[in-house]
Design an enzyme around this catalytic site. Structure first.
Site, mmCIF file in Angstrom:
data_model
loop_
_atom_site.group_PDB
_atom_site.id
_atom_site.type_symbol
_atom_site.label_atom_id
_atom_site.label_comp_id
_atom_site.label_asym_id
_atom_site.label_seq_id
_atom_site.Cartn_x
_atom_site.Cartn_y
_atom_site.Cartn_z
ATOM 1 N N CYS A 96 41.579 48.422 40.867
ATOM 2 C CA CYS A 96 40.698 47.475 40.174
ATOM 3 C C CYS A 96 39.470 47.256 41.056
ATOM 4 O O CYS A 96 39.136 48.122 41.875
ATOM 5 C CB CYS A 96 41.430 46.167 39.844
ATOM 6 S SG CYS A 96 41.962 45.213 41.278
ATOM 7 N N ASN A 102 41.040 44.286 44.314
ATOM 8 C CA ASN A 102 42.399 44.570 44.823
ATOM 9 C C ASN A 102 43.134 43.296 45.256
ATOM 10 O O ASN A 102 43.932 43.311 46.203
ATOM 11 C CB ASN A 102 42.366 45.591 45.983
ATOM 12 C CG ASN A 102 43.729 46.167 46.365
ATOM 13 O OD1 ASN A 102 43.981 46.474 47.526
ATOM 14 N ND2 ASN A 102 44.626 46.311 45.420
ATOM 15 N N CYS A 111 43.772 40.763 42.386
ATOM 16 C CA CYS A 111 44.335 40.203 41.138
ATOM 17 C C CYS A 111 45.110 41.251 40.342
ATOM 18 O O CYS A 111 46.338 41.260 40.322
ATOM 19 C CB CYS A 111 43.238 39.599 40.267
ATOM 20 S SG CYS A 111 42.343 38.251 41.066
ATOM 21 N N ARG A 112 44.372 42.149 39.648
ATOM 22 C CA ARG A 112 45.026 43.067 38.710
ATOM 23 C C ARG A 112 45.818 44.173 39.381
ATOM 24 O O ARG A 112 46.982 44.418 39.020
ATOM 25 C CB ARG A 112 43.966 43.701 37.791
ATOM 26 C CG ARG A 112 43.325 42.743 36.851
ATOM 27 C CD ARG A 112 42.099 43.329 36.207
ATOM 28 N NE ARG A 112 41.004 43.475 37.165
ATOM 29 C CZ ARG A 112 39.838 44.027 36.914
ATOM 30 N NH1 ARG A 112 39.607 44.531 35.720
ATOM 31 N NH2 ARG A 112 38.902 44.080 37.834
ATOM 32 N N SER A 113 45.201 44.902 40.325
ATOM 33 C CA SER A 113 45.897 46.101 40.832
ATOM 34 C C SER A 113 47.114 45.804 41.713
ATOM 35 O O SER A 113 48.108 46.533 41.618
ATOM 36 C CB SER A 113 44.927 47.082 41.501
ATOM 37 O OG SER A 113 44.287 46.524 42.613
ATOM 38 N N ASP A 144 39.387 41.288 33.705
ATOM 39 C CA ASP A 144 39.421 40.681 35.040
ATOM 40 C C ASP A 144 39.746 39.193 34.902
ATOM 41 O O ASP A 144 38.962 38.440 34.314
ATOM 42 C CB ASP A 144 38.044 40.869 35.685
ATOM 43 C CG ASP A 144 38.029 40.446 37.134
ATOM 44 O OD1 ASP A 144 38.999 39.796 37.577
ATOM 45 O OD2 ASP A 144 37.051 40.766 37.829
HETATM 46 P P1 4NP Z 1 40.501 42.131 40.693
HETATM 47 O O1 4NP Z 1 39.712 40.755 40.476
HETATM 48 O O2 4NP Z 1 39.470 43.240 40.580
HETATM 49 O O3 4NP Z 1 41.474 42.153 39.568
HETATM 50 O O4 4NP Z 1 41.149 42.054 42.050
HETATM 51 C C1 4NP Z 1 38.587 40.422 41.237
HETATM 52 C C2 4NP Z 1 38.740 39.719 42.414
HETATM 53 C C3 4NP Z 1 37.636 39.359 43.149
HETATM 54 C C4 4NP Z 1 36.371 39.704 42.719
HETATM 55 C C5 4NP Z 1 36.219 40.421 41.543
HETATM 56 C C6 4NP Z 1 37.335 40.773 40.796
HETATM 57 N N1 4NP Z 1 35.224 39.318 43.451
HETATM 58 O O5 4NP Z 1 34.101 39.614 43.018
HETATM 59 O O6 4NP Z 1 35.355 38.694 44.520
#
Ligand code: 4NP
Length: 150
Positions: A9, A12, A14-16, A120
């Site tokens: 994602c 790294n 939340c989702r992945s 997201d």
């Molecule tokens: P992820 O979510 O891609 O599912 O881990 C996010 C976590 C943090 C950020 C963006 C997406 N960020 O911009 O900090």
């Protein structure tokens, strides 16, 4: 050869990492030996634990989760058989850094089920994480059905 999958994602956190934990869990339920890891296309959270909402959601479903955020690296494209992107933006970013020597199959994770991205959940509430968990479960089973068999 052991089945190996990298879930990717953006951050790294939340989702992945949730996808990694859920795919491992679903594979183990089927008795499938698998190597699963996760990574982000971005470098915002290197070394961080998964988001507390990701951890809470996994714990509620008794799915063990343990990961330190890391960024995708060139060697991942030969170290994993499958690299599965959470959304189209992640997929485009991965295509942009894919080395010529890549052997991994690079696909949108949703391409194994309904072609939908995993939204997201970072800027929303816990409901987004619960939906993400459900989606990761469905996508894990669709992936395993196609790659290993039902
Ligand atoms: P992820 O979510 O891609 O599912 O881990 C996010 C976590 C943090 C950020 C963006 C997406 N960020 O911009 O900090």
């Amino acid at each position: 050869m052991t089945l190996s999958v990298l879930i990717v994602c953006l951050g790294n956190i939340c989702r992945s990492p949730m996808g990694e934990a859920v795919l491992k869990h679903e594979a183990e339920k089927r008795g499938i030996i698998i190597k699963v890891d996760s990574a982000g296309t971005g470098a915002y959270h290197l070394g961080n634990d998964p988001d507390e909402r990701t951890v809470k959601t996994c714990k509620e479903h008794d799915v063990p989760i343990n990961h330190s955020a890391r960024q995708v690296q060139q060697s991942d494209f030969k170290d994993f058989q499958y690299i599965l992107a959470a959304d189209e933006s992640n997929l485009r970013n991965l295509e942009a850094i894919r080395p010529r020597s890549a052997t991994a199959q690079l696909r949108l994770w949703g391409s194994y089920l309904d072609n939908k991205p995993i939204p997201d959940p970072y800027y929303g509430g816990i409901t987004g994480f619960q939906r993400c968990f459900e989606q990761c479960t469905n996508l894990s089973n669709a992936f395993l059905d196609e790659v290993v068999g039902k």
